[in-house]
Design a protein around this motif. Sequence first.
Motif, PDB file in Angstrom:
ATOM      1  N   THR A   8       0.829  -1.229  -0.085  1.00 46.70           N
ATOM      2  CA  THR A   8      -0.107  -0.020   0.055  1.00 46.70           C
ATOM      3  C   THR A   8       0.782   1.312   0.058  1.00 46.70           C
ATOM      4  N   ALA A   9       1.949   1.291   0.838  1.00 48.68           N
ATOM      5  CA  ALA A   9       2.606   2.525   0.676  1.00 48.68           C
ATOM      6  C   ALA A   9       3.315   2.843  -0.493  1.00 48.68           C
ATOM      7  N   VAL A  13       2.748   6.089  -3.027  1.00 50.69           N
ATOM      8  CA  VAL A  13       4.111   6.737  -3.557  1.00 50.69           C
ATOM      9  C   VAL A  13       4.022   7.099  -4.950  1.00 50.69           C
ATOM     10  N   ARG A  14       3.714   5.793  -5.773  1.00 51.89           N
ATOM     11  CA  ARG A  14       3.804   5.763  -7.304  1.00 51.89           C
ATOM     12  C   ARG A  14       2.617   6.704  -7.718  1.00 51.89           C
ATOM     13  N   ASP A  31       9.627   8.261 -12.044  1.00 52.93           N
ATOM     14  CA  ASP A  31       8.970   7.202 -11.158  1.00 52.93           C
ATOM     15  C   ASP A  31       9.328   7.415  -9.891  1.00 52.93           C
ATOM     16  N   ALA A  32       8.463   7.225  -9.000  1.00 52.83           N
ATOM     17  CA  ALA A  32       8.720   7.417  -7.503  1.00 52.83           C
ATOM     18  C   ALA A  32       8.817   6.230  -7.005  1.00 52.83           C
ATOM     19  N   GLU A  38      12.868   7.103   2.787  1.00 48.39           N
ATOM     20  CA  GLU A  38      12.768   8.387   1.885  1.00 48.39           C
ATOM     21  C   GLU A  38      11.956   8.276   0.835  1.00 48.39           C
ATOM     22  N   VAL A  39      11.234   9.097   0.390  1.00 51.12           N
ATOM     23  CA  VAL A  39      10.364   9.178  -0.998  1.00 51.12           C
ATOM     24  C   VAL A  39      11.400   9.884  -2.094  1.00 51.12           C
TER      25      VAL A  39
END
Length: 62
Positions: A8-9, A13-14, A31-32, A38-39
């Motif tokens: 889910t995280a 983020v994506r 792309d994330a 860290e993001v």
Amino acid sequence: MDAQQVNTAFATVRQRYARTPCRSCRSRETDALIAYGEVLVSCSNCGTAANKGSAQDLPASR
């Protein structure tokens, strides 16, 4: 965190940060990802990465 929370995280983020403009070249080929809590947003065009903050700052999913 269990496997479902991790999935889910990464999905959050994506969804939120993928295809955001690169700070260096303004390309949207980004792309994330989450690395070491860290993001990061990585650019496929120029190869730079930008720190978007701590993954812990993301709102909890319901």
